[in-house]
Design a protein around this motif. Structure first.
Motif, mmCIF file in Angstrom:
data_model
loop_
_atom_site.group_PDB
_atom_site.id
_atom_site.type_symbol
_atom_site.label_atom_id
_atom_site.label_comp_id
_atom_site.label_asym_id
_atom_site.label_seq_id
_atom_site.Cartn_x
_atom_site.Cartn_y
_atom_site.Cartn_z
ATOM 1 N N GLY A 196 0.536 -1.257 0.014
ATOM 2 C CA GLY A 196 0.036 -0.190 0.002
ATOM 3 C C GLY A 196 0.874 1.320 -0.072
ATOM 4 O O GLY A 196 0.174 2.396 -0.260
ATOM 5 N N GLN A 197 2.260 0.998 0.036
ATOM 6 C CA GLN A 197 3.207 2.251 0.130
ATOM 7 C C GLN A 197 3.602 2.752 -1.464
ATOM 8 O O GLN A 197 4.179 3.658 -1.401
ATOM 9 N N GLY A 198 3.370 1.849 -2.482
ATOM 10 C CA GLY A 198 3.753 2.221 -3.773
ATOM 11 C C GLY A 198 4.007 1.018 -4.470
ATOM 12 O O GLY A 198 3.554 -0.237 -3.863
ATOM 13 N N GLU A 199 4.359 0.908 -5.752
ATOM 14 C CA GLU A 199 4.856 -0.195 -6.470
ATOM 15 C C GLU A 199 5.850 -0.995 -6.225
ATOM 16 O O GLU A 199 7.003 -0.353 -6.063
ATOM 17 N N ILE A 200 5.834 -2.304 -5.654
ATOM 18 C CA ILE A 200 6.794 -2.971 -5.177
ATOM 19 C C ILE A 200 7.261 -3.910 -6.126
ATOM 20 O O ILE A 200 6.647 -4.722 -6.811
ATOM 21 N N GLU A 238 34.112 -16.400 -8.619
ATOM 22 C CA GLU A 238 35.043 -16.692 -9.460
ATOM 23 C C GLU A 238 35.031 -15.728 -10.789
ATOM 24 O O GLU A 238 36.113 -15.007 -10.965
ATOM 25 N N SER A 239 33.918 -15.556 -11.268
ATOM 26 C CA SER A 239 33.961 -14.648 -12.504
ATOM 27 C C SER A 239 33.572 -13.188 -11.896
ATOM 28 O O SER A 239 34.041 -12.148 -12.534
ATOM 29 N N ARG A 240 33.257 -12.930 -10.576
ATOM 30 C CA ARG A 240 32.937 -11.640 -10.159
ATOM 31 C C ARG A 240 31.871 -10.977 -10.746
ATOM 32 O O ARG A 240 32.232 -9.707 -10.955
ATOM 33 N N ASN A 241 30.914 -11.608 -11.047
ATOM 34 C CA ASN A 241 29.777 -11.079 -12.016
ATOM 35 C C ASN A 241 28.625 -11.716 -11.476
ATOM 36 O O ASN A 241 28.438 -12.567 -10.886
ATOM 37 N N ILE A 242 27.360 -11.073 -12.122
ATOM 38 C CA ILE A 242 26.312 -11.339 -11.748
ATOM 39 C C ILE A 242 25.901 -12.670 -12.617
ATOM 40 O O ILE A 242 26.201 -12.737 -13.866
ATOM 41 N N VAL A 243 25.440 -13.550 -11.994
ATOM 42 C CA VAL A 243 24.909 -14.955 -12.555
ATOM 43 C C VAL A 243 23.373 -15.389 -12.555
ATOM 44 O O VAL A 243 22.761 -16.109 -13.460
ATOM 45 N N GLY A 244 22.822 -14.357 -11.727
ATOM 46 C CA GLY A 244 21.382 -14.519 -11.641
ATOM 47 C C GLY A 244 21.037 -13.255 -11.317
ATOM 48 O O GLY A 244 21.027 -12.642 -10.250
ATOM 49 N N PHE A 245 19.992 -12.805 -11.877
ATOM 50 C CA PHE A 245 19.089 -11.701 -11.583
ATOM 51 C C PHE A 245 17.721 -11.534 -12.173
ATOM 52 O O PHE A 245 17.049 -11.437 -13.060
ATOM 53 N N GLU A 246 16.889 -11.953 -11.012
ATOM 54 C CA GLU A 246 15.519 -12.434 -11.269
ATOM 55 C C GLU A 246 14.748 -11.416 -10.466
ATOM 56 O O GLU A 246 15.167 -10.956 -9.258
ATOM 57 N N TRP A 247 13.661 -11.236 -10.924
ATOM 58 C CA TRP A 247 12.742 -10.039 -10.396
ATOM 59 C C TRP A 247 11.143 -10.279 -10.441
ATOM 60 O O TRP A 247 10.826 -11.168 -11.425
ATOM 61 N N ALA A 248 10.271 -9.871 -9.672
ATOM 62 C CA ALA A 248 9.173 -9.902 -9.829
ATOM 63 C C ALA A 248 8.422 -8.718 -9.221
ATOM 64 O O ALA A 248 9.001 -7.984 -8.253
ATOM 65 N N THR A 249 7.098 -8.388 -9.511
ATOM 66 C CA THR A 249 6.396 -7.503 -8.882
ATOM 67 C C THR A 249 5.925 -8.152 -7.440
ATOM 68 O O THR A 249 6.019 -9.295 -7.535
ATOM 69 N N ALA A 250 5.393 -7.475 -6.748
ATOM 70 C CA ALA A 250 4.722 -8.109 -5.453
ATOM 71 C C ALA A 250 3.431 -8.763 -5.723
ATOM 72 O O ALA A 250 3.108 -9.564 -5.017
ATOM 73 N N GLN A 251 2.975 -8.769 -7.133
ATOM 74 C CA GLN A 251 1.833 -9.553 -7.496
ATOM 75 C C GLN A 251 2.070 -10.518 -8.094
ATOM 76 O O GLN A 251 1.319 -11.721 -8.321
#
Length: 525
Positions: free
Chosen positions: A495-499, A509-522
């Motif tokens: 209720g405070q904003g879009e989440i 080892e690679s020092r980088n992002i291998v997983g970047f997963e996202w979702a909205t609160a819905q």
């Protein structure tokens, strides 16, 4: 409209030419009335020199300069005291001989102001002779004011042997003040740091330290009332709450204050919010300490420190937290008492310092200022638009651009007190610096009823909840986002904003992002 005292060096100039002036003379009266020998530590550009100049004019009997101020009717103007000023603000001392020559030249010049030619050849003996002869010729006890007492040492912290040599020379000088206590009316030393009494003030143990004295918390700096009353004619169109967020917040156990330099330049520069104070200094030494000690930058939001840690440091024992506090990059948020001991929670004083310091740390990692600016602009646009895919690409490109020899390597020794342990502390620091350098509101280790969110970011009505994890090469990803969902971290902000929920996973080892997963609160994207 009264003029602003930007660039004016002395109290006499301010009072003689219709400048805005915040009256600190009630505090000066109390100091002179209730004590004799004082020490005050405050960050640079906080008005320490102007304070000493005001004290000097009072003891010199310049009543005409105090018209309309508290001291005009609360001072014995019939007595005039000889005032000795020692000021290390100008120049950099590169060896002990240069320090001694500077002190001797300064004191001889002071003597000539009173018609006295000094004969001694050693720095501490010249000061001793000057005090004795001023007391003898004037019939009054002497006032000694020392500005930037520690600057010769601070200028050379990266050369510990030289800094120690200069410290010993200054200790020799300051010990004279204790030896001539009976001939002194008033002594005041100011500086940025607070060296231990053992290391620098072993011969001057009668100084009363005002640094964390609640009664004098506002002796340098402007209170909110000062700004609203003294600068009322400049405040048209100014959002006072925004001004407070940017420049107020320095706290020495009393009412928080603004840095005067920020306030004056804000009004002089057409009321633009900029890093006025920060840009006058060079925190490169502190940034190197952050790197060398693998300090987790998000922890600067909430630093725990003992009374001893805040109180002093020495050349051979440079604690990062002490330096950050004494130089003004951190300030006191809360004081806690445990038994007979005091402990402190430190944090950034305001938005200017937070975004500028983290931006400087980020620049130490980026290949160029232009590269950092491009990434930051694109990141803000992605956050404001809710485009998490673009955000992923920006961070992936940034991590890939960091040469191994410019990262906080070896990462296996990353600061172990960090709650975002091991590698996670390093990666979280990069994200944190990016967000805070943009001026965004960021909460680290955000508490919920079921655990702590690694990081929460607020931007234009959107709320981003981030969880960081480090995984082994080839391991399955998705656990970071799964944790956010399973623990229902989003419930705190319903209720405070879009989440948005962001699970970020790194390969050590690679020092980088291998997983970047996202979702909205819905739902999951």
């Amino acid at each position: 409209m009264k003029k602003l005292p930007i660039g004016v060096q002395t109290f006499a100039e301010i009072r003689s030419d219709n400048y805005c002036y915040v009256d600190k003379t009630p505090l000066i009266y109390r100091l002179a009335d209730q004590g004799k020998s004082y020490f005050l530590s405050r960050p640079r550009r906080f008005g320490k020199s102007l304070l000493l100049d005001t004290i000097a004019e009072a003891f010199a009997g310049s009543r005409e300069l105090f018209t309309g101020l508290y001291l005009e009717n609360h001072w014995d103007w019939d007595r005039r005291y000889p005032v000795v000023r020692i000021d290390f603000a100008g120049g950099v001392m590169r060896n002990r001989a240069e320090l001694d020559e500077t002190i001797i030249a300064m004191l001889r010049q002071q003597g000539l102001r009173f018609g006295i030619e000094l004969e001694q050849r050693l720095a501490h003996l010249v000061l001793s002779e000057l005090i004795e002869r001023l007391h003898e010729t004037s019939g009054e006890r002497v006032v000694v004011l020392v500005d930037e007492y520690d600057k010769p040492i601070l200028d050379n912290l990266e050369s510990p042997e030289l800094a120690t040599e200069l410290r010993d020379g200054l200790r020799n000088l300051y010990s004279v003040l204790k030896a001539h206590d009976a001939q002194l009316r008033f002594v005041f030393l100011t500086g940025v740091s607070k060296f231990s009494k053992v290391s620098l003030f072993s011969g001057l143990n009668n100084l009363e330290d005002l640094t964390l004295d609640k009664r004098y918390a506002t002796i340098c700096g402007y209170t909110q009332q000062d700004v609203e009353q003294v600068f009322a004619e400049y405040l048209e169109g100014v959002d006072l709450e925004e001004l407070r967020r940017w420049y107020n917040g320095y706290n020495w156990l009393g009412e928080p204050v603004y840095n005067p330099f920020d306030v004056l330049l804000f009004f002089a520069k057409e009321k633009e919010y900029r890093n006025y104070w920060f840009e006058t200094g060079n925190p490169s030494f502190l940034v190197r300490l952050v790197e060398e000690r693998r300090y987790p930058v998000p922890n600067l939001e909430r630093v725990m420190a003992s009374d001893e840690l805040l109180s002093s440091f020495d050349v051979g024992s440079l604690e990062l937290e002490t330096l950050l506090f004494q130089t003004g990059y951190l300030t006191i948020k809360e004081r806690h008492r445990l038994g007979n001991e005091y402990f402190y929670t430190l944090t950034y004083p305001n938005r200017e310092v937070k975004r500028a310091l983290t931006g400087t740390i980020l620049s130490a990692l980026a290949k160029s200022a232009g590269e950092r600016a491009r990434y930051q602009m694109a990141l803000y646009q992605a956050l404001a638009a809710g485009d998490c895919d673009v955000m992923r690409d920006i961070f992936h490109a940034f991590f890939a651009s960091i040469p191994h020899d410019r990262s906080f390597a070896p990462l296996t020794t990353w600061y172990r007190k960090n709650q975002l342990a091991g590698y996670e502390g390093y990666y979280a620091s990069i994200f944190y610096c990016y967000f805070t350098a943009l001026g965004l509101d960021v909460v680290v280790e955000d508490s919920t009823s079921v655990g702590r969110i690694d990081m929460t970011v607020f931007v234009e009505g959107k709320i981003y909840i981030l969880e960081f994890k480090v995984v082994s090469k080839g391991a399955k990803t998705g656990s970071a986002l799964a944790q956010i969902r399973e623990k229902r971290y989003a419930d705190k902000y319903r209720g405070q904003g879009e989440i948005y929920l962001l699970g970020v996973e790194f390969d050590k080892e690679s020092r980088n992002i291998v997983g970047f997963e996202w979702a909205t609160a819905q739902g999951l994207s």
